[in-house]
Scaffold this active site. Structure first.
Site, PDB file in Angstrom:
ATOM      1  N   TYR A  94      -9.646   4.020  -4.698  1.00 30.76           N
ATOM      2  CA  TYR A  94      -8.717   5.144  -4.737  1.00 30.76           C
ATOM      3  C   TYR A  94      -8.642   5.908  -6.054  1.00 30.76           C
ATOM      4  O   TYR A  94      -8.233   7.062  -6.066  1.00 30.76           O
ATOM      5  CB  TYR A  94      -7.300   4.649  -4.383  1.00 30.76           C
ATOM      6  CG  TYR A  94      -7.222   4.013  -3.030  1.00 30.76           C
ATOM      7  CD1 TYR A  94      -7.350   4.774  -1.878  1.00 30.76           C
ATOM      8  CD2 TYR A  94      -7.049   2.646  -2.888  1.00 30.76           C
ATOM      9  CE1 TYR A  94      -7.295   4.195  -0.626  1.00 30.76           C
ATOM     10  CE2 TYR A  94      -6.989   2.057  -1.638  1.00 30.76           C
ATOM     11  CZ  TYR A  94      -7.105   2.839  -0.512  1.00 30.76           C
ATOM     12  OH  TYR A  94      -7.055   2.267   0.728  1.00 30.76           O
TER      13      TYR A  94
ATOM     14  N   ASN B 202      -9.228  -1.202  10.504  1.00 29.88           N
ATOM     15  CA  ASN B 202      -8.019  -0.512  10.046  1.00 29.88           C
ATOM     16  C   ASN B 202      -7.561   0.416  11.166  1.00 29.88           C
ATOM     17  O   ASN B 202      -8.329   1.288  11.595  1.00 29.88           O
ATOM     18  CB  ASN B 202      -8.313   0.313   8.792  1.00 29.88           C
ATOM     19  CG  ASN B 202      -8.729  -0.547   7.621  1.00 29.88           C
ATOM     20  OD1 ASN B 202      -7.904  -1.113   6.943  1.00 29.88           O
ATOM     21  ND2 ASN B 202     -10.029  -0.657   7.401  1.00 29.88           N
TER      22      ASN B 202
ATOM     23  N   ASP C 159     -15.042  -2.029   9.052  1.00 30.31           N
ATOM     24  CA  ASP C 159     -15.903  -2.319   7.907  1.00 30.31           C
ATOM     25  C   ASP C 159     -16.937  -3.363   8.304  1.00 30.31           C
ATOM     26  O   ASP C 159     -16.616  -4.353   8.968  1.00 30.31           O
ATOM     27  CB  ASP C 159     -15.067  -2.821   6.727  1.00 30.31           C
ATOM     28  CG  ASP C 159     -14.046  -1.779   6.263  1.00 30.31           C
ATOM     29  OD1 ASP C 159     -14.315  -0.580   6.434  1.00 30.31           O
ATOM     30  OD2 ASP C 159     -12.984  -2.169   5.754  1.00 30.31           O
TER      31      ASP C 159
ATOM     32  N   ARG D 119     -11.031   2.396  11.864  1.00 31.43           N
ATOM     33  CA  ARG D 119     -12.236   2.327  11.018  1.00 31.43           C
ATOM     34  C   ARG D 119     -12.604   0.862  10.843  1.00 31.43           C
ATOM     35  O   ARG D 119     -11.736   0.048  10.492  1.00 31.43           O
ATOM     36  CB  ARG D 119     -11.979   2.962   9.654  1.00 31.43           C
ATOM     37  CG  ARG D 119     -13.250   3.341   8.904  1.00 31.43           C
ATOM     38  CD  ARG D 119     -12.997   3.633   7.440  1.00 31.43           C
ATOM     39  NE  ARG D 119     -12.843   2.380   6.687  1.00 31.43           N
ATOM     40  CZ  ARG D 119     -11.769   2.051   5.986  1.00 31.43           C
ATOM     41  NH1 ARG D 119     -10.733   2.847   5.930  1.00 31.43           N
ATOM     42  NH2 ARG D 119     -11.727   0.888   5.348  1.00 31.43           N
TER      43      ARG D 119
ATOM     44  N   SER E 265      -6.510  -2.452   1.747  1.00 28.88           N
ATOM     45  CA  SER E 265      -6.861  -1.803   0.483  1.00 28.88           C
ATOM     46  C   SER E 265      -7.412  -2.775  -0.557  1.00 28.88           C
ATOM     47  O   SER E 265      -7.260  -2.561  -1.757  1.00 28.88           O
ATOM     48  CB  SER E 265      -5.650  -1.056  -0.097  1.00 28.88           C
ATOM     49  OG  SER E 265      -5.303   0.030   0.723  1.00 28.88           O
TER      50      SER E 265
ATOM     51  N   GLY F   1      -6.869   5.296   5.725  1.00 25.53           N
ATOM     52  CA  GLY F   1      -6.466   6.210   4.670  1.00 25.53           C
ATOM     53  C   GLY F   1      -6.867   7.652   4.948  1.00 25.53           C
ATOM     54  O   GLY F   1      -7.879   7.909   5.599  1.00 25.53           O
TER      55      GLY F   1
ATOM     56  N   GLU G  39       0.819  -1.217   0.000  1.00 22.57           N
ATOM     57  CA  GLU G  39       0.000   0.000   0.000  1.00 22.57           C
ATOM     58  C   GLU G  39       0.856   1.272   0.000  1.00 22.57           C
ATOM     59  O   GLU G  39       0.379   2.356   0.362  1.00 22.57           O
ATOM     60  CB  GLU G  39      -0.932  -0.005   1.212  1.00 22.57           C
ATOM     61  CG  GLU G  39      -1.908  -1.162   1.218  1.00 22.57           C
ATOM     62  CD  GLU G  39      -2.722  -1.219   2.495  1.00 22.57           C
ATOM     63  OE1 GLU G  39      -3.684  -0.455   2.611  1.00 22.57           O
ATOM     64  OE2 GLU G  39      -2.383  -2.030   3.378  1.00 22.57           O
TER      65      GLU G  39
ATOM     66  N   GLU H 138     -13.440  -6.326   9.388  1.00 27.71           N
ATOM     67  CA  GLU H 138     -12.053  -6.051   9.763  1.00 27.71           C
ATOM     68  C   GLU H 138     -11.951  -4.642  10.312  1.00 27.71           C
ATOM     69  O   GLU H 138     -12.874  -3.836  10.184  1.00 27.71           O
ATOM     70  CB  GLU H 138     -11.121  -6.205   8.561  1.00 27.71           C
ATOM     71  CG  GLU H 138     -11.427  -5.247   7.417  1.00 27.71           C
ATOM     72  CD  GLU H 138     -10.531  -5.473   6.208  1.00 27.71           C
ATOM     73  OE1 GLU H 138      -9.504  -4.785   6.113  1.00 27.71           O
ATOM     74  OE2 GLU H 138     -10.869  -6.338   5.377  1.00 27.71           O
TER      75      GLU H 138
END
Length: 325
Positions: free
Chosen positions: A223, A280, A264, A262, A153, A284, A21, A278
């Site tokens: 992205y 993070n 999901d 964050r 990602s 981002g 990433e 999951e």
């Protein structure tokens, strides 16, 4: 200008790094760097793959904003190095980072705490050629998701619709990671929910509903295109957003996360039950990123978010004679 900005000293924004990433990390890091500088912070770009971390000490950096994603940035390794150097950093500490980067370990903790997550099976790289694929399909059903256990990602992620597609998906995921997570597919609304803070003071931000082209929220659609819709306010049925926020907050806290994160979530279309996928711990911060989007909906600007995160930089273990978290 934020009144605390000048108290931060010399700040390194860690970006780039050695993970898959890297490109996204540069995008995040540049955004953070510009935002901090706009608030009067003495911030500098620092790429750990190009420079030795010991230079942070010799060049008298007083804090680090971690804008690294994936391995060697989000997995506890750089956090451990900064603990040894005694330089406060943003986000979660060593243990929470190292657990959260591994989707299988995260699921094990969540399952132990009665937090709903899709059924799964861990497949090791050396097992893929002799693994009983029929048993895997019988256990998880079709379609199912195949992904590396420690990538982000959407790198190396496949939605497998038939047993014939499994060998290819497993091989591709194995090229990214020695541990491969095979997961039950939940059909329904895809949402994400950021969290800011630590412990009992942590707060969940507004939920974002994600509507990707053909339901394919992959690396490209995350992205580099404007085809994905991000809906905030999320427009979920009454009570669902608050229930998801409470669940996400618990999931963040049981992992010992701090600073920000964050999570999901998939909401089963039939039962409306949320399943956590999951977390993070170094999300981002690009122009397409979801934490700034959710924060904006809560009245927090990108610049203020960056300053707030930097304000919370700390160490898990106080260093004698050095900075204290």
């Amino acid at each position: 200008m934020n009144s605390t900005a000048h108290n931060f000293g010399k700040v390194a924004v860690l970006m780039g790094g050695r993970s898959a990433e890297r490109e996204v990390s540069f995008m995040s890091g540049q955004g953070v760097l510009n935002a901090l500088r706009s608030q009067g912070v003495d911030a500098h770009a620092f790429d750990p793959s190009e420079r030795d971390l010991s230079e942070l000490k010799t060049e008298a950096f007083s804090r680090c904003f971690i804008a690294l994603h994936g391995r060697f940035g989000e997995d506890g390794t750089v956090q451990g190095a900064l603990e040894l150097l005694g330089i406060p950093y943003t986000g979660s500490g060593v243990m929470a980072s190292s657990i959260a980067i591994n989707k299988t370990m995260t699921k094990r903790v969540w399952t132990a705490e009665d937090i709903p997550t899709p059924a799964y099976k861990l497949v090791l790289r050396e097992q893929i050629n002799q693994f009983d694929l029929a048993e895997l399909v019988a256990q998880l059903g079709l379609p199912l998701i195949v992904k590396p256990a420690s990538e982000g990602s959407s790198i190396g992620v496949f939605k497998v619709k038939s047993a014939q597609e499994l060998p290819y998906a497993l091989a591709q995921a194995a090229s990214c990671d020695a541990d491969i997570l095979c997961e039950q597919f939940i059909s329904g609304d895809e949402v994400t929910c950021p969290v800011l803070g630590e412990g009992d003071k942590a707060v969940a931000l507004p939920v974002i509903r994600i509507v990707a082209p053909e339901g394919n929220y992959d690396y490209q659609n995350k992205y580099f295109t404007n085809d994905t819709q991000y809906i905030v306010p999320c427009g979920l049925p009454p009570g669902e957003e608050q229930a998801i926020q409470a669940l996400v907050l618990k999931a963040y806290q049981v992992l010992g996360c701090k600073g920000w994160g964050r999570i999901d979530v998939m909401i089963d279309a039939v039962t409306r039950r949320p399943y956590l996928l999951e977390i993070n711990t170094s999300p981002g911060m690009t122009g397409h990123s979801l934490v700034p989007m959710s924060a904006k909906a809560a009245g927090i600007s990108y610049e203020d978010l960056c300053v707030q995160l930097l304000q919370g930089a700390g160490l898990e273990h106080a260093v004698q004679g050095g900075p204290v978290a």
